[in-house]
Scaffold this motif. Structure first.
Motif, PDB file in Angstrom:
ATOM      1  N   GLN A 212      43.500  34.291  35.597  1.00 34.71           N
ATOM      2  CA  GLN A 212      43.798  35.022  36.829  1.00 34.71           C
ATOM      3  C   GLN A 212      43.033  36.345  36.885  1.00 34.71           C
ATOM      4  O   GLN A 212      42.475  36.699  37.933  1.00 34.71           O
ATOM      5  N   GLU A 213      43.053  37.072  35.756  1.00 37.56           N
ATOM      6  CA  GLU A 213      42.290  38.328  35.732  1.00 37.56           C
ATOM      7  C   GLU A 213      40.806  38.071  35.949  1.00 37.56           C
ATOM      8  O   GLU A 213      40.132  38.804  36.689  1.00 37.56           O
ATOM      9  N   PHE A 214      40.313  37.035  35.257  1.00 35.36           N
ATOM     10  CA  PHE A 214      38.896  36.707  35.434  1.00 35.36           C
ATOM     11  C   PHE A 214      38.598  36.341  36.891  1.00 35.36           C
ATOM     12  O   PHE A 214      37.582  36.756  37.461  1.00 35.36           O
ATOM     13  N   GLN A 215      39.537  35.560  37.470  1.00 34.96           N
ATOM     14  CA  GLN A 215      39.335  35.166  38.865  1.00 34.96           C
ATOM     15  C   GLN A 215      39.381  36.389  39.791  1.00 34.96           C
ATOM     16  O   GLN A 215      38.579  36.516  40.722  1.00 34.96           O
ATOM     17  N   SER A 216      40.387  37.281  39.497  1.00 33.47           N
ATOM     18  CA  SER A 216      40.475  38.491  40.331  1.00 33.47           C
ATOM     19  C   SER A 216      39.237  39.365  40.156  1.00 33.47           C
ATOM     20  O   SER A 216      38.699  39.910  41.130  1.00 33.47           O
ATOM     21  N   ILE A 217      38.787  39.480  38.883  1.00 37.79           N
ATOM     22  CA  ILE A 217      37.563  40.268  38.653  1.00 37.79           C
ATOM     23  C   ILE A 217      36.377  39.635  39.348  1.00 37.79           C
ATOM     24  O   ILE A 217      35.546  40.315  39.969  1.00 37.79           O
ATOM     25  N   ASP A 219      36.526  37.664  41.966  1.00 39.19           N
ATOM     26  CA  ASP A 219      36.689  37.869  43.405  1.00 39.19           C
ATOM     27  C   ASP A 219      36.299  39.297  43.792  1.00 39.19           C
ATOM     28  O   ASP A 219      35.617  39.512  44.804  1.00 39.19           O
ATOM     29  N   MET A 220      36.766  40.253  42.949  1.00 39.44           N
ATOM     30  CA  MET A 220      36.416  41.642  43.244  1.00 39.44           C
ATOM     31  C   MET A 220      34.902  41.852  43.151  1.00 39.44           C
ATOM     32  O   MET A 220      34.293  42.535  43.992  1.00 39.44           O
ATOM     33  N   MET A 221      34.293  41.243  42.129  1.00 43.44           N
ATOM     34  CA  MET A 221      32.833  41.359  42.000  1.00 43.44           C
ATOM     35  C   MET A 221      32.126  40.687  43.161  1.00 43.44           C
ATOM     36  O   MET A 221      31.108  41.190  43.666  1.00 43.44           O
ATOM     37  N   ASP A 222      32.691  39.551  43.593  1.00 42.64           N
ATOM     38  CA  ASP A 222      32.088  38.884  44.755  1.00 42.64           C
ATOM     39  C   ASP A 222      32.187  39.769  45.989  1.00 42.64           C
ATOM     40  O   ASP A 222      31.225  39.892  46.763  1.00 42.64           O
TER      41      ASP A 222
END
Length: 726
Positions: A212-217, A219-222
């Motif tokens: 989830q953190e990786f996905q959020s990161i 997403d945030m990076m995207d």
């Protein structure tokens, strides 16, 4: 007794066996060690096992010993037998203990006996501490140990029951321990499985959180990447817009620059065209002015007043055009206003020459009718004027003769030099008589071209720049050297005619003197550029310098210095011409005009003798330098002063050449100035009337200021080193 010895040997052997060296550590579980960590070797009894046997049921042993001692005599054999039997039984038990069927059983027996052995060992230690001497005696004595009584059968049975009970309890404890160990192992397994499951769930939860953190990161990076890309695109768009605007501006600036370049080229072309037109206008005006002068010199039918007015008008128009040309000599092109002025001057000059020709035609017709009457009238007036002039000259000669210490004329050497110059100029004029009065049109055209080539460069001399003076000097030098020069857009050379060099030299000398007479008289600073060019020409072409002096002496005899006397038969008009006055049909020119012309020529002469062409190659002193200026000043002070003219010429000469003479002659110069102020100046005041005191006052102020400061300032307009670098 042998049995006792055997018992002690057996105990000593058990003590020394590996099993007798086994120790028990109650803290093995706290250190995390295995219960059998120190029992890998064969188990054996401790060295203190004899003490254990001694301490087993000590009370029974004491009772048994007491019974045995009371009936020692009667029961000696059975006692020995019982002792033997009990010893054999004990040995059998010890052998049974020492020879365990298996290692596991030995470990179990030892684990049960270890507490008791430890207790017995402690008691033994205490007994040893209480009786150390007995122990020492027992160890050190080689005699056999004392006799110890064996346990009774009941005691032995009790000991066996105790041992059996302990074994039963040990088995129960072992069973309970095994069950407890099994439960503990199951509990550990269940706890381990639960913890493993919890660990798995924790790992899964952690992995989920990491994803989830990786996905959020991500997403945030995207989002940031998209924002950055958006900003980048905006910046790119803004950059492209700015570049487009800059390109448009650069294109506009380039177009503007090209337009300015084209305009500048067009302006330069128009300026050069206007400059060529201005030069052609100036050339045409100078030609027309020369025609006016030639018509005045060759004796036109027009009256002198008309000729003077036309001549003055022509000179005025030439001055206007010269002013325009002088502006353009600074590197600028003539403007439309300048061209308008020049064209208007050309139109006025053409109109003047046309009016002069028309007036000359009318005058010629009129003169034909009045010639005889005018000649008779002029003869009568001339006779009367001649008689009056002779009377005045005789009276003046008498008055001068009465004065002492001063001369009435120049020295003989000076007069001889003066006549030689005049004769040389006359011979030069006669040498090109064929060219001066041409008969064929080609020679006439060549004469005009040579005359323009000689006079126009001198007219263009100004104080604008040294480079311009050098160009003019080179052009005149080429002309006098017989090389071709460009004049009026045409190439002309003095070598095209056999008399061309003499003609050009004479016209050039006349033009230099005329520039002093007109240009220097109006603008005193113009004397220096004209003089430096004349000095350079004089240095390279000495014959031209002699012609300049001859024409100067002819127009200004005071430059010799020479006061020509009035000879018998000379008319007043002729005498005034000899003195330097302009005389025409309208009469003699005014005194102010006469003094102005004389001042211009003497200033030009004073500048010539002190200047030298800076680019000359000849070494040594100049042929006509400051020594001639000193001679002129000394001879002026040796001659009687004339009213007005003497004070004017002395002031102009000293103002231009005084600084150079001061530096050259120093103390002698100041003696001469003091002589001029104390002795000669009163004579000037004596011959000057009240209406002619202007020049006398200027000379007096100059002398007083110079003597007070012992310094004469450099003249205004003197050429500096920066002028020649411009």
């Amino acid at each position: 007794m042998p049995s006792e010895n055997l018992r002690w040997k057996t105990l000593e052997g058990l003590k020394n066996s590996p099993k007798g060296q086994v120790t028990f550590d109650p803290y093995w579980s706290e250190r995390g060690e295995h219960i059998l960590a120190g029992c890998k070797e064969t188990l054996s009894l401790s060295s203190h096992s004899a003490v254990i046997l001694e301490q087993i049921d000590s009370k029974s042993l004491h009772k048994s010993s007491f019974l045995d001692s009371s009936s020692a005599d009667s029961e000696e054999s059975p006692a020995s037998v019982s002792c033997s039997a009990s010893t054999a039984d004990l040995n059998g038990k010890l052998i049974t203990l020492s020879s365990a069927p298996s290692l596991k059983d030995q470990q179990k027996d030892i684990s049960g006996l270890l507490p008791k052995l430890n207790v017995l060992q402690a008691v033994s230690d205490e007994t040893r501490d209480e009786s150390p001497e007995a122990d020492i005696s027992e160890v050190s004595s080689p005699s056999p140990p004392p006799a110890i009584s064996l346990l009774s059968p009941k005691a032995m049975e009790m000991a066996g029951r105790i041992i059996r009970f302990e074994e039963d309890q040990r088995e129960k404890a072992k069973m309970a321990l095994r069950e407890r160990q099994a439960k503990q192992e199951k509990l550990v397994e269940s706890v381990a499985s639960d913890k493993l499951e919890h660990l798995k769930r924790f790992e899964e939860l952690r992995e989920l959180k990491q994803r989830q953190e990786f996905q959020s990161i991500r997403d945030m990076m995207d989002r940031e990447t998209k924002e950055i890309m958006g900003r980048h695109e905006k910046l790119k768009e803004e950059q492209r817009h700015r570049i487009k605007i800059q390109n448009l501006r650069l294109r506009e600036l380039e177009q503007q620059r090209l337009r300015e370049v084209e305009q500048e080229k067009q302006r330069q072309a128009e300026g050069r065209e206007r400059l060529r037109s201005l030069n052609s206008i100036q050339e045409e005006i100078l030609q027309i002015n020369q025609l006016l002068e030639l018509s005045g010199q060759t004796g036109s039918d027009l009256p002198a007043a008309s000729l003077a007015s036309y001549s003055s008008r022509g000179n005025q128009l030439c001055s206007q055009v010269s002013e325009v040309v002088r502006k353009t000599a600074e590197g600028e092109f003539p403007s439309l206003e300048d061209m308008t002025v020049a064209e208007r001057a050309l139109c006025d000059m053409r109109l003047a020459i046309r009016q002069m020709e028309e007036e000359a035609a009318r005058v010629r017709e009129k003169k034909k009718k009045e010639q005889e009457q005018e000649e008779e009238r002029r003869k009568q007036e001339a006779m009367q004027a001649q008689q009056e002039a002779q009377k005045k000259a005789e009276q003046a000669a008498k008055e001068k003769a009465q004065k002492k210490g001063l001369q009435n004329s120049a020295e003989e050497s000076t007069m001889k030099w003066y006549k030689e110059l005049q004769d040389s100029a006359a011979r030069c004029t006669q040498s090109f008589e064929q060219l001066s009065t041409p008969k064929d049109p080609q020679t006439k055209k060549l004469k005009l071209e040579l005359q323009k080539a000689a006079t126009i460069p001198v007219s263009q001399i100004s104080t604008n720049s040294g480079s311009q003076l050098r160009e003019i000097f080179d052009k005149i030098d080429k002309l006098l050297s017989g090389r071709a020069v460009v004049s009026g857009g045409k190439s002309v050379s003095a070598s095209q005619h056999p008399q061309g060099l003499e003609f050009v030299g004479c016209k050039l000398a006349e033009k230099f003197v005329k520039q002093g007479e007109e240009e220097v008289a109006s603008h005193h600073e113009a004397a220096f550029p004209i003089a430096v060019v004349a000095s350079g020409i004089w240095e390279l072409h000495p014959q031209v310098g002699d012609l300049i002096l001859a024409h100067l002496h002819k127009k200004c005899p005071y430059a010799v210095p020479h006061y020509p006397p009035m000879k018998d038969g000379t008319s007043v008009e002729e005498y005034q011409k000899i003195l330097g006055y302009r005389v025409d049909d309208s009469g003699v020119e005014g005194q102010d005009s006469f003094l102005k012309r004389m001042s211009g020529m003497i200033r030009l002469y004073a500048a010539v003798i002190q200047l030298r062409w800076p680019y000359g190659t000849k070494q040594g002193a100049v042929s006509h330098g400051l020594n001639h200026g000193w001679r002129w000043l000394a001879q002026m002070l040796n001659m009687e002063p004339l009213a007005d003219i003497t004070a004017t010429l002395l002031f102009d000469f000293l103002e231009v050449c005084g600084n150079a003479l001061m530096k050259q002659y120093q103390g002698q110069f100041w003696k001469l100035i003091l002589l001029l102020k104390d002795e000669y100046f009163p004579r000037i005041e004596a011959v000057t009337s009240s209406g002619q005191m202007g020049s006398v006052i200027r000379l007096k102020q100059f002398l007083e200021t110079s003597l007070q400061s012992r310094q004469i300032s450099p003249p205004k307009g003197q050429l500096s080193s920066t002028f020649w670098r411009s």
